[in-house]
Design an enzyme around this catalytic site. Structure first.
Site, mmCIF file in Angstrom:
data_model
loop_
_atom_site.group_PDB
_atom_site.id
_atom_site.type_symbol
_atom_site.label_atom_id
_atom_site.label_comp_id
_atom_site.label_asym_id
_atom_site.label_seq_id
_atom_site.Cartn_x
_atom_site.Cartn_y
_atom_site.Cartn_z
ATOM 1 N N HIS A 1 5.013 -6.308 3.026
ATOM 2 C CA HIS A 1 5.533 -7.616 2.632
ATOM 3 C C HIS A 1 7.043 -7.566 2.402
ATOM 4 C CE1 HIS A 1 4.620 -11.370 -0.062
ATOM 5 N NE2 HIS A 1 5.732 -11.522 0.642
ATOM 6 N N HIS B 1 -0.235 -16.156 0.586
ATOM 7 C CA HIS B 1 0.558 -16.473 -0.604
ATOM 8 C C HIS B 1 -0.232 -17.548 -1.337
ATOM 9 C CE1 HIS B 1 4.543 -17.661 -2.603
ATOM 10 N NE2 HIS B 1 3.717 -18.648 -2.927
ATOM 11 N N ASP C 1 7.605 -7.381 -1.569
ATOM 12 C CA ASP C 1 8.072 -8.759 -1.426
ATOM 13 C C ASP C 1 9.600 -8.782 -1.459
ATOM 14 O OD1 ASP C 1 8.144 -11.485 -1.092
ATOM 15 O OD2 ASP C 1 7.516 -11.976 -3.130
#
Length: 441
Positions: free
Chosen positions: A70, A188, A314
């Site tokens: 990610h 998400h 992320d």
């Protein structure tokens, strides 16, 4: 090229190897593992005499290169924040040898032409760059992309990261198609209507700074929806950046149901809480937001017991002037590629919550399995790709974002002392980082 890593503590989740060994690399693959307890040892002198590169890894861990499921490389369209080359340099500096880049770029990665352009340019990256496709055209949540064509063109998975597909009928069709194709959906989980104008976790931080809060239910409601859809359709679902105790419990439920569901946790969500936001610093603003101590405890327990099988970052770089704004104006997101290994070691391994094998499993082997590349990646076995990280568990260092390879310096960890440091990153049998980025491509 022939390379020999000697005297390292080799940690391989694929085989359970957890001891002193030498690793011989030829071309882009691992040729042989010499395990000392079996009376095996590489001939260092011969290797040096033949001009091969010999790396002394005594006292260091030698692990499969980390695989980050990610990241946001902002390329195309937002390259003032990051691009494929700078993002891949940051990955190499953090021991990450494979990344999965999210599709919320400009334009969105929703067609073969944009996808192929990215993959062609990624051939010059410092690490392996896998690209995701969006689920819907333009990420508008209305019409599915040509999922089959995107897979054939090289997409590794599908996601609308940054938001959820709120039209449940469209999303269910995507799940059904993904199941048919054997593809992975990376979700998400955020209820668009419920989040409203939320900025920080609903609680001490939102109250302190007078901004709208984001309750746990924003994540939990959509996580439950997605799990049930995946179970019903047979799709492979991966839940991104989990942040709540509810999501951990839902993942346990998913396992009991037998659903094909996996999940990741980011270091910022298992090391920080909303109570750590002492001043109006938007480097603490990310989505999902920092939660409570109760949530952090649940996430750590989920990582330790295997409920949450992966650690990802992320990685979300932004320009300094964007993050300098107050919480309600600044964009969500922090960078993470260059701190993730050390944060994991500092917060989880050093205190004894998990061991180094668990770290390698959650940062290398399990991510490889989730995207179906574990036959060659995320392992240290003969014939596997020579993607390797050498990690020093004793070195301490202070986070200084000015020294990052990423264009983004937006981290809440500035000035924090961490334990454990990536020393060397090898990708396809070539040095990409060895205390500094290796520029010769």
């Amino acid at each position: 090229m022939i390379m020999l890593i000697v005297d390292g503590h080799v940690v391989d989740p694929a085989t359970g190897l957890h001891e002193i060994a030498d690793v011989l690399i030829e071309q882009d693959c691992i040729k042989k593992i010499y395990v000392r307890s079996r009376g095996e040892q590489a001939d260092y002198n011969e290797a040096q005499e033949n001009g091969h590169l010999v790396i002394d890894a005594k006292g260091k861990y030698v692990m499969p290169g980390f695989i980050d499921l990610h990241v946001h490389f902002r390329d195309p369209g937002l390259t003032y924040k990051e691009d494929i080359i700078t993002g891949s340099r940051a990955a190499a500096a953090g021991g990450v040898t494979t990344v999965c880049a999210m599709p919320n770029t400009k334009p969105v990665v929703d067609n073969v032409e944009v996808l192929q352009d990215i993959l062609q340019r990624a051939e010059h990256a410092y690490v392996h760059v896998k690209q995701l496709s969006s689920i819907t055209k333009g990420m508008e949540g209305k019409e599915l992309v040509d999922m089959e064509a995107m897979l054939k063109a090289g997409a590794v998975a599908f996601s609308e990261d940054g938001k959820s597909v709120m039209d449940i009928r469209v999303y269910r069709e995507a799940m059904k198609k993904a199941a048919e194709l054997g593809a992975v959906i990376m979700a998400h989980c955020e209820d668009k209507d419920l989040v409203g104008k939320g900025v920080l976790n609903e609680g001490v931080a939102s109250e302190k700074f007078g901004v709208p809060g984001i309750p746990n239910s924003v994540e939990d409601v959509i996580t439950a929806r997605d799990i049930f859809l995946a179970h019903e359709t047979g799709a492979k679902l991966h839940i991104c950046h989990c942040s709540t105790i509810g999501t951990v419990e839902l993942m346990r439920m998913a396992k009991r149901l037998g659903a094909h569901v996996t999940a990741e946790v980011c270091p910022h969500h298992f090391t920080l809480t909303d109570a750590d936001i002492k001043e109006a610093n938007s480097n603490y603003k990310m989505n999902p937001p920092l939660r409570t101590e109760k949530d952090v405890k649940a996430l750590v327990e989920g990582l330790v017991d295997g409920t949450m099988p992966a650690i990802s970052t992320d990685h979300a770089p932004h320009a300094a002037e964007e993050k300098a704004q107050f919480f309600d104006k600044a964009p969500f997101g922090i960078v993470g590629l260059e701190t993730s290994a050390a944060l994991t070691y500092t917060a989880l391994v050093a205190p004894g919550l998990m061991d180094i094998m668990d770290m390698a499993t959650k940062m290398s082997y399990n991510p490889a399995k989730i995207i179906g590349i574990d036959d060659k990646y995320g392992r240290l076995t003969p014939g596997a790709k020579a993607d390797i990280v050498i990690f020093d568990p004793e070195e301490t260092w202070v986070v200084d974002p000015i020294k990052f390879e990423s264009k983004g310096h937006n981290t809440p960890y500035t000035g924090q002392t961490l334990v454990g440091k990536v020393l060397t990153t090898i990708v396809d049998g070539e040095l990409r980082y060895n205390g500094a980025i290796i520029e010769d491509q």
